[in-house]
Write a protein that holds these residues in place. Structure first.
Motif, PDB file in Angstrom:
ATOM      1  N   GLY A  38       1.080  -1.228   0.020  1.00 28.65           N
ATOM      2  CA  GLY A  38      -0.284   0.155   0.178  1.00 28.65           C
ATOM      3  C   GLY A  38       1.018   1.066   0.074  1.00 28.65           C
ATOM      4  O   GLY A  38       0.560   2.343   0.457  1.00 28.65           O
ATOM      5  N   ILE A  39       2.250   1.354  -0.758  1.00 29.80           N
ATOM      6  CA  ILE A  39       3.260   2.511  -0.827  1.00 29.80           C
ATOM      7  C   ILE A  39       3.348   2.213  -1.729  1.00 29.80           C
ATOM      8  O   ILE A  39       3.614   1.725  -2.589  1.00 29.80           O
ATOM      9  N   ILE A  40       4.190   3.749  -2.503  1.00 26.99           N
ATOM     10  CA  ILE A  40       4.447   4.180  -3.712  1.00 26.99           C
ATOM     11  C   ILE A  40       5.602   4.923  -3.626  1.00 26.99           C
ATOM     12  O   ILE A  40       5.449   5.636  -2.101  1.00 26.99           O
ATOM     13  N   ASP A  41       6.574   5.013  -4.500  1.00 22.95           N
ATOM     14  CA  ASP A  41       7.188   6.119  -4.110  1.00 22.95           C
ATOM     15  C   ASP A  41       7.451   7.709  -4.378  1.00 22.95           C
ATOM     16  O   ASP A  41       8.145   8.195  -3.854  1.00 22.95           O
ATOM     17  N   ASP A  42       5.929   8.006  -5.274  1.00 18.95           N
ATOM     18  CA  ASP A  42       6.016   9.233  -5.236  1.00 18.95           C
ATOM     19  C   ASP A  42       5.662   9.786  -4.457  1.00 18.95           C
ATOM     20  O   ASP A  42       4.657   9.397  -3.741  1.00 18.95           O
ATOM     21  N   LYS A  43       6.291  11.063  -4.121  1.00 21.06           N
ATOM     22  CA  LYS A  43       5.338  12.023  -3.245  1.00 21.06           C
ATOM     23  C   LYS A  43       4.384  12.739  -3.760  1.00 21.06           C
ATOM     24  O   LYS A  43       4.230  12.310  -4.951  1.00 21.06           O
ATOM     25  N   GLY A  44       4.031  13.624  -3.311  1.00 17.18           N
ATOM     26  CA  GLY A  44       2.699  14.922  -3.318  1.00 17.18           C
ATOM     27  C   GLY A  44       2.071  13.498  -3.607  1.00 17.18           C
ATOM     28  O   GLY A  44       1.040  12.746  -2.816  1.00 17.18           O
ATOM     29  N   MET A  45       0.633  13.902  -4.392  1.00 16.85           N
ATOM     30  CA  MET A  45      -0.963  12.687  -5.079  1.00 16.85           C
ATOM     31  C   MET A  45      -0.459  12.598  -6.179  1.00 16.85           C
ATOM     32  O   MET A  45      -0.521  12.861  -7.067  1.00 16.85           O
ATOM     33  N   VAL A  46      -1.127  11.024  -5.761  1.00 17.13           N
ATOM     34  CA  VAL A  46      -0.634  10.506  -7.284  1.00 17.13           C
ATOM     35  C   VAL A  46      -2.646   9.993  -6.782  1.00 17.13           C
ATOM     36  O   VAL A  46      -2.443   8.652  -6.081  1.00 17.13           O
ATOM     37  N   LEU A  47      -3.294   9.791  -7.985  1.00 16.16           N
ATOM     38  CA  LEU A  47      -4.092   8.675  -8.227  1.00 16.16           C
ATOM     39  C   LEU A  47      -4.409   7.849  -9.352  1.00 16.16           C
ATOM     40  O   LEU A  47      -4.461   8.025 -10.708  1.00 16.16           O
ATOM     41  N   TYR A  48      -4.588   6.353  -9.783  1.00 20.86           N
ATOM     42  CA  TYR A  48      -4.473   5.316 -10.052  1.00 20.86           C
ATOM     43  C   TYR A  48      -6.082   5.526 -10.528  1.00 20.86           C
ATOM     44  O   TYR A  48      -7.092   5.042  -9.643  1.00 20.86           O
ATOM     45  N   TYR A  49      -6.482   5.618 -11.446  1.00 17.66           N
ATOM     46  CA  TYR A  49      -7.756   5.128 -12.350  1.00 17.66           C
ATOM     47  C   TYR A  49      -7.975   4.381 -13.301  1.00 17.66           C
ATOM     48  O   TYR A  49      -6.888   3.635 -14.048  1.00 17.66           O
ATOM     49  N   SER A  50      -8.959   3.987 -13.435  1.00 16.71           N
ATOM     50  CA  SER A  50      -9.728   2.867 -15.427  1.00 16.71           C
ATOM     51  C   SER A  50     -10.950   3.330 -15.528  1.00 16.71           C
ATOM     52  O   SER A  50     -10.684   4.084 -14.816  1.00 16.71           O
ATOM     53  N   ASN A  51     -11.127   2.815 -15.976  1.00 13.48           N
ATOM     54  CA  ASN A  51     -12.676   3.506 -17.128  1.00 13.48           C
ATOM     55  C   ASN A  51     -13.556   2.125 -16.912  1.00 13.48           C
ATOM     56  O   ASN A  51     -14.496   1.984 -17.311  1.00 13.48           O
ATOM     57  N   GLN A  52     -13.904   1.543 -15.456  1.00 12.17           N
ATOM     58  CA  GLN A  52     -13.740   0.245 -15.390  1.00 12.17           C
ATOM     59  C   GLN A  52     -14.961   0.323 -14.380  1.00 12.17           C
ATOM     60  O   GLN A  52     -16.030  -0.309 -14.752  1.00 12.17           O
ATOM     61  N   CYS A  53     -15.149   1.200 -13.868  1.00 10.79           N
ATOM     62  CA  CYS A  53     -16.198   2.574 -13.097  1.00 10.79           C
ATOM     63  C   CYS A  53     -16.280   3.430 -14.438  1.00 10.79           C
ATOM     64  O   CYS A  53     -15.478   4.302 -14.244  1.00 10.79           O
ATOM     65  N   PRO A  54     -18.282   3.897 -14.283  1.00  8.38           N
ATOM     66  CA  PRO A  54     -18.618   4.692 -15.037  1.00  8.38           C
ATOM     67  C   PRO A  54     -17.858   6.133 -14.772  1.00  8.38           C
ATOM     68  O   PRO A  54     -18.182   7.458 -15.384  1.00  8.38           O
ATOM     69  N   HIS A  55     -17.830   6.032 -13.613  1.00  8.47           N
ATOM     70  CA  HIS A  55     -17.385   7.601 -12.793  1.00  8.47           C
ATOM     71  C   HIS A  55     -16.129   8.244 -12.893  1.00  8.47           C
ATOM     72  O   HIS A  55     -16.270   9.061 -12.650  1.00  8.47           O
ATOM     73  N   THR A  56     -15.583   7.621 -12.552  1.00  4.06           N
ATOM     74  CA  THR A  56     -14.264   7.927 -12.624  1.00  4.06           C
ATOM     75  C   THR A  56     -13.841   8.909 -13.637  1.00  4.06           C
ATOM     76  O   THR A  56     -12.980  10.330 -13.629  1.00  4.06           O
ATOM     77  N   GLU A  57     -14.283   8.510 -15.355  1.00  6.90           N
ATOM     78  CA  GLU A  57     -14.071   9.293 -16.039  1.00  6.90           C
ATOM     79  C   GLU A  57     -14.364  10.928 -16.360  1.00  6.90           C
ATOM     80  O   GLU A  57     -13.471  11.850 -16.493  1.00  6.90           O
ATOM     81  N   LYS A  58     -15.375  11.350 -14.829  1.00  2.00           N
ATOM     82  CA  LYS A  58     -16.172  12.095 -14.725  1.00  2.00           C
ATOM     83  C   LYS A  58     -15.114  12.844 -13.734  1.00  2.00           C
ATOM     84  O   LYS A  58     -14.567  13.985 -13.167  1.00  2.00           O
ATOM     85  N   TYR A  59     -14.700  12.118 -12.831  1.00  2.00           N
ATOM     86  CA  TYR A  59     -14.089  12.931 -11.081  1.00  2.00           C
ATOM     87  C   TYR A  59     -12.896  12.677 -10.683  1.00  2.00           C
ATOM     88  O   TYR A  59     -12.191  13.595 -10.357  1.00  2.00           O
ATOM     89  N   ALA A  60     -12.137  11.708 -11.801  1.00  2.63           N
ATOM     90  CA  ALA A  60     -10.633  11.544 -11.393  1.00  2.63           C
ATOM     91  C   ALA A  60     -10.086  12.744 -12.009  1.00  2.63           C
ATOM     92  O   ALA A  60      -9.355  13.885 -11.391  1.00  2.63           O
ATOM     93  N   PRO A  61     -10.332  12.959 -13.325  1.00  2.77           N
ATOM     94  CA  PRO A  61      -9.591  14.547 -13.960  1.00  2.77           C
ATOM     95  C   PRO A  61     -10.203  15.799 -13.223  1.00  2.77           C
ATOM     96  O   PRO A  61      -9.757  16.964 -12.922  1.00  2.77           O
ATOM     97  N   LEU A  68      -6.121   6.308  -4.186  1.00  2.00           N
ATOM     98  CA  LEU A  68      -5.771   8.039  -3.646  1.00  2.00           C
ATOM     99  C   LEU A  68      -4.658   7.496  -3.248  1.00  2.00           C
ATOM    100  O   LEU A  68      -4.505   6.499  -2.159  1.00  2.00           O
ATOM    101  N   PHE A  69      -3.424   7.496  -3.642  1.00  2.00           N
ATOM    102  CA  PHE A  69      -2.375   8.499  -2.787  1.00  2.00           C
ATOM    103  C   PHE A  69      -2.113   9.430  -2.411  1.00  2.00           C
ATOM    104  O   PHE A  69      -1.922  10.258  -3.153  1.00  2.00           O
ATOM    105  N   TYR A  70      -0.749   9.229  -1.166  1.00  2.00           N
ATOM    106  CA  TYR A  70      -0.379  11.226  -0.868  1.00  2.00           C
ATOM    107  C   TYR A  70       0.361  10.228  -0.303  1.00  2.00           C
ATOM    108  O   TYR A  70       0.808   9.535   1.547  1.00  2.00           O
ATOM    109  N   ASP A  71       1.514  11.484  -0.461  1.00  2.00           N
ATOM    110  CA  ASP A  71       3.048  11.639  -0.161  1.00  2.00           C
ATOM    111  C   ASP A  71       3.185   9.894   0.300  1.00  2.00           C
ATOM    112  O   ASP A  71       4.143   8.978   1.144  1.00  2.00           O
ATOM    113  N   GLY A  72       2.731   8.800  -0.989  1.00  2.00           N
ATOM    114  CA  GLY A  72       3.841   7.141  -0.865  1.00  2.00           C
ATOM    115  C   GLY A  72       3.022   6.317  -0.288  1.00  2.00           C
ATOM    116  O   GLY A  72       3.083   5.082  -0.460  1.00  2.00           O
ATOM    117  N   LYS A  73       2.270   6.974   0.805  1.00  2.00           N
ATOM    118  CA  LYS A  73       0.635   6.160   1.414  1.00  2.00           C
ATOM    119  C   LYS A  73      -0.891   5.620   0.487  1.00  2.00           C
ATOM    120  O   LYS A  73      -1.242   6.745   0.382  1.00  2.00           O
TER     121      LYS A  73
END
Length: 252
Positions: A167-190, A226-231
């Motif tokens: 449940g961690i990544i190397d990147d700092k700041g906010m990182v949001l991974y998403y896909s179009n597997q859910c119809p709502h992400t194409e609106k809310y992720a951007p 959604l990740f924030y400061d790697g978590k």
């Protein structure tokens, strides 16, 4: 009531009941339908009750699932939803039965689904699944459970891949991974990316465009993580208000 199977022949005329919307949400619906169309040949199945309501099940052979799991020979349930007035009328049993029958016809070992320790937004209810006979076969932090329902006896249990167990990544700041597997992400992720940018927040938006990338994701829920400061922070598809509140909590 009848169960309808959505396929490449009727997807443009049938509603996908997880994405009933007005014209403002047409791009969200079309993004989901496009995603489905691209994966019917991978064995994707979407079955729904013949109503305009959220009563459906979506599944795919686990080898083609957009989830970092090792579950060869299983059927992976992407989403299983019976809502509102349709609860308690046997429709969940009927839809699950359709999935079990398909799995048996394809000589699958069983079913597998991503859930959580307690009911969480956008994840199937663990209490209901366990009542139906699903068992925990693996867990990862902070709350994910991998549940399975074996069809064959003495089968190897599915497991999460190592890439998503910390449940961690190397990147700092906010990182949001998403896909179009859910119809709502194409609106809310951007949308949340735009809000973050307007506030000067370091924000990266990463979209999964292939099952290979999704199967090597740093979190199990590749629809939205959604990740924030790697978590890892949340799998919930955040609305504008909820994301703004989240930024406020972080002093951003």
């Amino acid at each position: 009531m009848d169960i309808i199977t959505i396929n490449k022949h009727n997807i443009n005329t049938e509603n996908i009941c997880c994405a009933i919307s007005d014209k403002k949400g047409e791009s969200c619906v079309s993004s989901k339908k496009q995603w489905m169309t691209e994966h019917f040949d991978d064995g994707l199945v979407f079955k729904k009750l013949n109503v305009r309501g959220k009563v459906f099940i979506e599944y795919i052979p686990a080898e083609n699932a957009w989830c970092p799991v090792n579950a060869p020979g299983y059927m992976f349930i992407n989403c299983f939803w019976v809502s509102g007035q349709y609860k308690g009328q046997g429709y969940a049993n009927k839809l699950l039965g359709e999935c079990i029958n398909d799995a048996k016809l394809q000589d699958k070992k069983g079913l597998v689904i991503l859930s959580s320790k307690k009911k969480m937004p956008f994840l199937s209810d663990p209490k209901h699944l366990k009542y139906k006979g699903f068992e925990i076969c693996d867990i990862v932090e902070p709350y994910y459970e991998l549940l399975y329902l074996p069809i064959e006896k003495n089968v190897e249990k599915p497991k999460f891949k190592e890439c998503c167990t910390k449940g961690i990544i190397d990147d700092k700041g906010m990182v949001l991974y998403y896909s179009n597997q859910c119809p709502h992400t194409e609106k809310y992720a951007p949308l949340v990316a735009e809000i973050a940018k307007a506030r000067g927040v370091d924000f990266a938006l990463i979209k999964y465009e292939s099952k290979e990338r999704a199967q090597n994701a740093p979190a199990p829920f590749t629809t939205y993580s959604l990740f924030y400061d790697g978590k890892f922070v949340t799998n919930e598809v955040l609305s504008e208000k909820k994301f703004t509140n989240f930024l406020a909590d972080k002093g951003l």
